[in-house]
Every structure is written in C-alpha cells, then in structure tokens.
Design a protein around this motif. Structure first.
Motif, PDB file in Angstrom:
ATOM      1  N   GLN A 164       1.647   1.903  13.728  1.00 11.44           N
ATOM      2  CA  GLN A 164       1.473   1.420  12.361  1.00 11.44           C
ATOM      3  C   GLN A 164       0.680   2.496  11.625  1.00 11.44           C
ATOM      4  O   GLN A 164      -0.537   2.580  11.745  1.00 11.44           O
ATOM      5  CB  GLN A 164       0.756   0.073  12.326  1.00 11.44           C
ATOM      6  N   HIS A 165       1.407   3.341  10.892  1.00 13.40           N
ATOM      7  CA  HIS A 165       0.806   4.566  10.347  1.00 13.40           C
ATOM      8  C   HIS A 165       0.056   4.300   9.037  1.00 13.40           C
ATOM      9  O   HIS A 165      -1.116   4.641   8.901  1.00 13.40           O
ATOM     10  CB  HIS A 165       1.894   5.607  10.120  1.00 13.40           C
ATOM     11  N   CYS A 166       0.739   3.695   8.076  1.00 11.33           N
ATOM     12  CA  CYS A 166       0.117   3.423   6.782  1.00 11.33           C
ATOM     13  C   CYS A 166       0.823   2.244   6.121  1.00 11.33           C
ATOM     14  O   CYS A 166       1.861   1.781   6.600  1.00 11.33           O
ATOM     15  CB  CYS A 166       0.163   4.660   5.874  1.00 11.33           C
ATOM     16  N   SER A 167       0.255   1.776   5.030  1.00 13.18           N
ATOM     17  CA  SER A 167       0.862   0.665   4.295  1.00 13.18           C
ATOM     18  C   SER A 167       0.964   1.020   2.820  1.00 13.18           C
ATOM     19  O   SER A 167       0.195   1.829   2.302  1.00 13.18           O
ATOM     20  CB  SER A 167       0.034  -0.606   4.461  1.00 13.18           C
ATOM     21  N   LEU A 168       1.959   0.419   2.153  1.00 14.78           N
ATOM     22  CA  LEU A 168       2.130   0.544   0.716  1.00 14.78           C
ATOM     23  C   LEU A 168       2.074  -0.866   0.124  1.00 14.78           C
ATOM     24  O   LEU A 168       2.821  -1.752   0.564  1.00 14.78           O
ATOM     25  CB  LEU A 168       3.471   1.190   0.368  1.00 14.78           C
ATOM     26  N   THR A 169       1.192  -1.067  -0.819  1.00 11.19           N
ATOM     27  CA  THR A 169       1.015  -2.394  -1.419  1.00 11.19           C
ATOM     28  C   THR A 169       1.315  -2.314  -2.911  1.00 11.19           C
ATOM     29  O   THR A 169       0.741  -1.495  -3.627  1.00 11.19           O
ATOM     30  CB  THR A 169      -0.422  -2.910  -1.204  1.00 11.19           C
ATOM     31  N   VAL A 170       2.241  -3.167  -3.348  1.00 12.57           N
ATOM     32  CA  VAL A 170       2.600  -3.247  -4.761  1.00 12.57           C
ATOM     33  C   VAL A 170       1.950  -4.496  -5.345  1.00 12.57           C
ATOM     34  O   VAL A 170       2.168  -5.609  -4.848  1.00 12.57           O
ATOM     35  CB  VAL A 170       4.128  -3.312  -4.948  1.00 12.57           C
ATOM     36  N   SER A 171       1.115  -4.287  -6.343  1.00  9.22           N
ATOM     37  CA  SER A 171       0.423  -5.412  -6.968  1.00  9.22           C
ATOM     38  C   SER A 171       0.208  -5.111  -8.445  1.00  9.22           C
ATOM     39  O   SER A 171      -0.387  -4.086  -8.794  1.00  9.22           O
ATOM     40  CB  SER A 171      -0.930  -5.658  -6.282  1.00  9.22           C
ATOM     41  N   HIS A 172       0.728  -5.970  -9.308  1.00  8.59           N
ATOM     42  CA  HIS A 172       0.561  -5.827 -10.764  1.00  8.59           C
ATOM     43  C   HIS A 172       1.001  -4.439 -11.240  1.00  8.59           C
ATOM     44  O   HIS A 172       0.260  -3.728 -11.921  1.00  8.59           O
ATOM     45  CB  HIS A 172      -0.889  -6.087 -11.171  1.00  8.59           C
ATOM     46  N   SER A 173       2.192  -4.020 -10.799  1.00  3.91           N
ATOM     47  CA  SER A 173       2.813  -2.750 -11.232  1.00  3.91           C
ATOM     48  C   SER A 173       2.059  -1.519 -10.767  1.00  3.91           C
ATOM     49  O   SER A 173       2.255  -0.430 -11.305  1.00  3.91           O
ATOM     50  CB  SER A 173       2.971  -2.711 -12.764  1.00  3.91           C
ATOM     51  N   SER A 174       1.162  -1.651  -9.782  1.00  2.00           N
ATOM     52  CA  SER A 174       0.486  -0.481  -9.210  1.00  2.00           C
ATOM     53  C   SER A 174       0.807  -0.407  -7.723  1.00  2.00           C
ATOM     54  O   SER A 174       1.062  -1.429  -7.079  1.00  2.00           O
ATOM     55  CB  SER A 174      -1.029  -0.576  -9.409  1.00  2.00           C
ATOM     56  N   VAL A 175       0.817   0.809  -7.183  1.00  2.00           N
ATOM     57  CA  VAL A 175       1.143   1.031  -5.778  1.00  2.00           C
ATOM     58  C   VAL A 175      -0.053   1.694  -5.103  1.00  2.00           C
ATOM     59  O   VAL A 175      -0.557   2.713  -5.579  1.00  2.00           O
ATOM     60  CB  VAL A 175       2.392   1.924  -5.621  1.00  2.00           C
ATOM     61  N   THR A 176      -0.492   1.103  -3.993  1.00  2.00           N
ATOM     62  CA  THR A 176      -1.652   1.613  -3.265  1.00  2.00           C
ATOM     63  C   THR A 176      -1.232   2.018  -1.859  1.00  2.00           C
ATOM     64  O   THR A 176      -0.561   1.258  -1.159  1.00  2.00           O
ATOM     65  CB  THR A 176      -2.758   0.548  -3.167  1.00  2.00           C
TER      66      THR A 176
ATOM     67  N   VAL B  28      -7.515   5.437   1.312  1.00  6.72           N
ATOM     68  CA  VAL B  28      -6.898   4.505   0.379  1.00  6.72           C
ATOM     69  C   VAL B  28      -6.754   5.222  -0.961  1.00  6.72           C
ATOM     70  O   VAL B  28      -7.699   5.868  -1.425  1.00  6.72           O
ATOM     71  CB  VAL B  28      -7.731   3.214   0.195  1.00  6.72           C
ATOM     72  N   LYS B  29      -5.558   5.112  -1.588  1.00 13.92           N
ATOM     73  CA  LYS B  29      -5.371   5.793  -2.869  1.00 13.92           C
ATOM     74  C   LYS B  29      -4.264   5.097  -3.660  1.00 13.92           C
ATOM     75  O   LYS B  29      -3.233   4.722  -3.108  1.00 13.92           O
ATOM     76  CB  LYS B  29      -4.998   7.271  -2.661  1.00 13.92           C
ATOM     77  N   ILE B  30      -4.514   4.920  -4.958  1.00 15.97           N
ATOM     78  CA  ILE B  30      -3.486   4.404  -5.865  1.00 15.97           C
ATOM     79  C   ILE B  30      -2.611   5.572  -6.297  1.00 15.97           C
ATOM     80  O   ILE B  30      -3.122   6.625  -6.710  1.00 15.97           O
ATOM     81  CB  ILE B  30      -4.115   3.719  -7.088  1.00 15.97           C
ATOM     82  N   ILE B  31      -1.297   5.424  -6.163  1.00 13.41           N
ATOM     83  CA  ILE B  31      -0.378   6.522  -6.479  1.00 13.41           C
ATOM     84  C   ILE B  31       0.484   6.130  -7.667  1.00 13.41           C
ATOM     85  O   ILE B  31       0.589   4.966  -8.037  1.00 13.41           O
ATOM     86  CB  ILE B  31       0.516   6.872  -5.270  1.00 13.41           C
ATOM     87  N   LYS B  32       1.117   7.148  -8.242  1.00 11.60           N
ATOM     88  CA  LYS B  32       1.983   6.968  -9.406  1.00 11.60           C
ATOM     89  C   LYS B  32       3.309   7.662  -9.142  1.00 11.60           C
ATOM     90  O   LYS B  32       3.409   8.492  -8.211  1.00 11.60           O
ATOM     91  CB  LYS B  32       1.316   7.538 -10.652  1.00 11.60           C
ATOM     92  N   PRO B  33       4.352   7.355  -9.918  1.00  7.78           N
ATOM     93  CA  PRO B  33       5.657   7.995  -9.708  1.00  7.78           C
ATOM     94  C   PRO B  33       5.551   9.514  -9.722  1.00  7.78           C
ATOM     95  O   PRO B  33       4.868  10.091 -10.559  1.00  7.78           O
ATOM     96  CB  PRO B  33       6.497   7.478 -10.893  1.00  7.78           C
ATOM     97  N   GLY B  34       6.215  10.128  -8.744  1.00  6.59           N
ATOM     98  CA  GLY B  34       6.169  11.582  -8.601  1.00  6.59           C
ATOM     99  C   GLY B  34       5.226  12.038  -7.519  1.00  6.59           C
ATOM    100  O   GLY B  34       5.331  13.176  -7.041  1.00  6.59           O
ATOM    101  N   ASP B  35       4.270  11.168  -7.102  1.00  5.59           N
ATOM    102  CA  ASP B  35       3.355  11.532  -6.013  1.00  5.59           C
ATOM    103  C   ASP B  35       4.121  11.588  -4.698  1.00  5.59           C
ATOM    104  O   ASP B  35       5.075  10.828  -4.472  1.00  5.59           O
ATOM    105  CB  ASP B  35       2.216  10.519  -5.906  1.00  5.59           C
ATOM    106  N   ARG B  36       3.669  12.479  -3.802  1.00  7.65           N
ATOM    107  CA  ARG B  36       4.328  12.673  -2.511  1.00  7.65           C
ATOM    108  C   ARG B  36       3.411  12.237  -1.377  1.00  7.65           C
ATOM    109  O   ARG B  36       2.238  12.614  -1.337  1.00  7.65           O
ATOM    110  CB  ARG B  36       4.744  14.131  -2.328  1.00  7.65           C
TER     111      ARG B  36
END
Length: 542
Positions: free
Chosen positions: A43-55, A74-82
């Motif tokens: 279990q490497h990492c998780s992506l959580t979508v909440s209120h139009s934000s991705v963590t 832990v980091k909030i990412i935006k479209p285009g982030d890799r």
C-alpha cells in the motif's frame, strides 16, 4: 472530476478516474490501482478527493512518494502535477465535463411514452417507456483511428508489457524479428512462386495449343479425302514435355498416330477433355479450349472439313495434346534454396536495421548514465538533453530535479547542511530522497547510514549484489542483516578509517565471487561528529 494518467512507466497511457473519497495505490491486490512492481509497496500511497481538491498521502512506502520530484508525506495537488510511485509517473488531469443536453419534449410521443391515468391508461406497471440503447464502448474512442489506437494500447501492448516483466526486452525484439522474417517470406516469396507457376502453365498451354492446331491443320485434307490411313502427327508425341498427342474422331477413337489407331481415349485428363470437346463441337462450337489440372494441361483443337450436304465446314475430329507442367515447376529442394536465399538476404538487411535501432535506443541511456555519474561527483549541474527522444523527456526532468536536490560536498563539509545546527535526520533525508526517486537507474550499489551507523537506505542494485533486503535492513546494523559474515567486520573497519571532511576510504570486496570497489565517506562539519555516512559499491571491470 479528475483522473490520473500514467505518463512514464510500464503502463504508460493508462488512466484511472478519481471519485469522491479515498483510493489506494500499491502492489497488493484489492487496492484501487494495482501496480505490479517490486519498487511499489503493498500500500504505497493514497489519493483523496474531497470538495474538488485532491490530496496525496504516502502510506509509509519503502521508496517514498514524490510530487513534481519532491518527496512528500501529505500534499494537496492540482491538475498538471506529477506523482512518482516507484517507476510509475502519474499526471493529475481534470476531466472535461459535458453540458447536459436538454430533455426531449413529450409532445407527439403519446404512442411511445404514455402517462398513467390518461386516456384510460391502466397503470404504471405496463408503461411503454422509450428504450435507451446502452453503449458498451462508453469511454472508448468512437472514430476508427481512435479505436485502433485504443485496442493497440489496451489489448495488444499489455501482452508485451507482461513478457517484459519476465524476459529482457532485447530477447523480445529478437523474437519479434524472427516472426517478421517468417511472415515476410510467406507474403513475399510465396506469391512470387505462385506467379512463376501461373506463367509456366500459361506458356505450356500456348505450346499445347500450337501443337494441336498443327496436327489438325496437317490432317484436315486427309480426312476430307477419306484417307485416314495417311494421317500422322509427326514427332509431336516425342516432343519434350508432351505426354499425349493424338488425333481422334468425335467419339474419342484414335485416328493417328498409327501405333494407337482404332484405340479409344478412355482414361486420364485427356479422355475427360475429349468428352468435353465432343459435347462442345456437336453443340455447334468451333473453337478449341484448354483444360488444366494439377500437373498437366490439355489442349483440344477441332478438325474441320467442308460438308457438301451442309454447305459449310463441320467438325469431324479433334487434336488432343497434353503437356506435363510438373517438370517445369520447382521441386522441394529448389523451393528450399529459394526460401533459404530470401531468408539469408532478409536476415542480413533486417539484422542491420535492428542493430541500428538497438544502438540508437541505448545511446541516450548510455549518455544519461555517464552524465549522472558526473553530476553525482559534482562535475555537472544537470544531465544533458541532446538526443531527440520525446519519450525520455519526463525522465530527464525528474533526474535533473533530483540532482538539484542532492547536497553539494562543500555545503555538507562546511557550515551548510553539514553544520552543527542541522538535524542529522534532515541530512540523511537529503541523500535518501533523490536516491529513492532515481531508483535503479544508478549503476552502483548505494547504502546510506545515519549518524548511529544504522542503515537508512539501500538501493536496488546493492540489494541485488549483497542479498540484503531493504525492508528488513532499515534501522539495523549492516552486520546483523548481511548474509556474508565477513561483511559486518569489513564495513566496521571502513567506519573506523573515515573522518568527516576527509576523502573517505575504499577497499576491494567480493560479493558472491564478483569483485567490487567499496567506498565509504562521512559527512558533517569538518572535525566534528559525522551526521551520516554514504557507501558506494562499484563493480571492478576487466
């Protein structure tokens, strides 16, 4: 709505839609996204979508999770982030939302859509609603080009990706090249042989027709004079390749040559052709014809004389000539020679092309490896990007980003990161973070020790040559986890010889019988206590 797309790694091109809530990425089955790689934790990492934000959150993975080349917890990412997970690189993409189409008017649809309670309609149980067709290919391209690309990427290439997990890519290339040679022979040489066979049969037919016409024209005067005893076919029956050459009446009785007079054509392809000729000529046809079988071609030409009662020429006999075409066809030995010559020539040309492509593919990686070695030694600030290979652009970007984060020797040995006020764990992380991201691209075995000489990081190459597993070694003395009992004392001796700010210490050591040069260096403020140690193992060439 968001999705993540693999832009580098074995599953390049694959996309995964993100929905509200948490999705887990890892090697273990049952995760939302399963990545088959030893560099990916269960279990490497998780992506959580909440209120139009991705963590993004790292779940304690062995090799770490990176966002735009930076190690994160832990980091909030935006479209285009890799996002880098082992050897996979994902890019966050915002899906385009389609505007809902307007609801169709129900006016004029009474015969299809009826509202319960109107016009005596009995009830809802039997309501006839319009049938909406389900699209089984929802999410797939609808145009022909898009469908072909989608099928190639999602149905064909996964087969070869799976093969590449077990077999070296150069062996797969050789296998595909062998398949190409076989198919090339079938689609190139076989049609040529068939064209040659057709040409031979055509020429044989022309020859048979010529001989048959000569026989008919030569003997027409004799039959007109009712002098059958004077008919002859000359040397036609002894000509090369001629199997049968006879002159018959319309009942297949042989008139010439004299050795077969009054016999009948009763067997073989010639007899069948004579029967067909009898039916044709008696029905009024006056032209000859050819009959082809596997190994023989038969020509039948009519013999015509003037009939005073009918007032015109009538057919009274046939010239039947058959030519054996099997003698002109290549036998198995000759075909084998033809195929062998084509195979040799195609192999030489294809092998040269394959070698060029192979070297052309390896050259950028060879230059990249040399530049990384120089960059790690501080001779270059970043790797060069000279070769035009678009698919490697993400790799160059990640490596350059990692190199920029590697601490310089002067800052480590001076008052920078190696200063007395720096947390030793921070210094260790400055080494471990980029090394995790680079993975096994580095050709040397690398081990990072903390200030207590406990293992903080082991790269995959050192795991391979030493047999030490990183998941069991982190936080332990190397002597406690080494398979070779001599390794612990050997490394301890190197620890005793190195000093902070010095040049380090190196000595030869055999891993599984293969000689390596092992270097150990200590980092920190000169004259002070070491904040971390870095061990490098390089195979001795020659």
């Amino acid at each position: 709505m968001y999705k993540i797309t693999v832009i580098a790694g074995p599953n390049r091109g694959s996309s995964y839609a993100l929905s509200e809530g948490e999705m887990i990425i890892g090697r273990q089955s049952g995760n939302t996204v399963v990545l088959q790689s030893s560099k990916v934790s269960k279990q490497h990492c998780s992506l959580t979508v909440s209120h139009s934000s991705v963590t993004v959150k790292d779940l304690g993975s062995s090799n770490g999770t990176f966002v735009n080349g930076i190690l994160i917890k832990v980091k909030i990412i935006k479209p285009g982030d890799r996002i880098s997970v082992g050897e996979f690189v994902f890019e966050l993409v915002e899906s385009v939302k389609k505007k809902p189409s307007a609801a169709p008017s129900v006016a004029g649809m009474g015969s299809v859509f009826q509202i319960p309670g109107q016009n005596g309609y009995p009830g809802a149980a039997s309501a006839r609603l319009p049938q909406m067709p389900l699209n089984p290919s929802l999410g797939r391209p609808q145009d022909l080009k898009g469908k072909l690309i989608w099928m190639f990427e999602n149905q064909v290439m996964p087969i070869f990706y799976g093969m590449n997990l077990k077999t070296e890519w150069n062996m797969i290339c050789l296998g595909l090249f062998g398949v190409f040679l076989i198919i090339n022979l079938l689609v190139s040489v076989t049609p040529l042989l068939e064209a040659n066979r057709v040409s031979i049969v055509k020429e044989a037919g022309k020859r048979a027709q010529f001989i048959a016409r000569q026989i008919a024209e030569h003997n027409a005067p004799f039959l007109a004079a009712r002098a059958e005893t004077k008919t002859e076919i000359g040397t036609a029956e002894n000509a090369e390749g001629v199997r049968v050459a006879v002159l018959t009446d319309l009942d297949s009785r042989i008139i010439a040559p004299g050795s077969k007079i009054n016999q009948y054509l009763a067997v073989g392809d010639e007899a069948t052709a004579a029967v067909q000729g009898k039916e044709r000529f008696r029905s009024g046809e006056e032209t000859g014809f050819l009959k082809e079988s596997d190994d023989v071609i038969v020509a039948v030409e009519p013999l015509k004389i003037l009939s005073t009662s009918a007032g015109k020429n009538v057919v009274v006999g046939m010239a039947v000539v058959s030519v054996d075409v099997s003698l002109a066809k290549p036998d198995l030995g000759e075909m084998g020679v033809i195929y062998s010559e084509a195979l040799i020539l195609t192999s030489l040309l294809g092998g040269l092309i394959l070698l060029i492509l192979y070297r052309l593919t390896l050259k950028p990686y060879s230059v990249l490896n040399e530049d990384m070695d120089k960059a790690l030694k501080g001779e270059l600030s970043q790797v060069t990007h000279e070769f035009k290979l678009q698919e490697m652009d993400p790799l160059w970007e990640i490596i350059n980003s990692a190199i920029q984060r590697i601490p310089k020797l002067d800052s480590l040995n001076g008052g920078g990161l190696g200063g007395a006020n720096v947390d030793p764990s921070q210094l260790v992380e400055e080494f471990v973070g980029p090394l995790r991201m680079l993975g096994n691209v580095i050709k040397y075995g690398i081990v990072v020790f903390n200030s207590e000489k406990k293992i903080a990081y082991i790269n995959g190459h050192f795991e391979e040559i030493s047999g030490i597993r990183a998941d069991a070694a982190i936080g332990n003395d190397i002597g406690d986890v080494a398979r070779d009992q001599s390794m612990g004392p050997f490394i301890s001796d190197l620890f005793g010889r190195v000093s902070v700010g010095g040049e380090g210490s190196g000595e030869d050591y055999d891993f599984s019988g293969i000689s390596h040069k092992v270097y150990l260096a200590a980092f920190g403020a000169p004259g002070g206590v070491a904040k971390c140690y870095v061990l490098l193992a390089a195979k001795v060439e020659g």
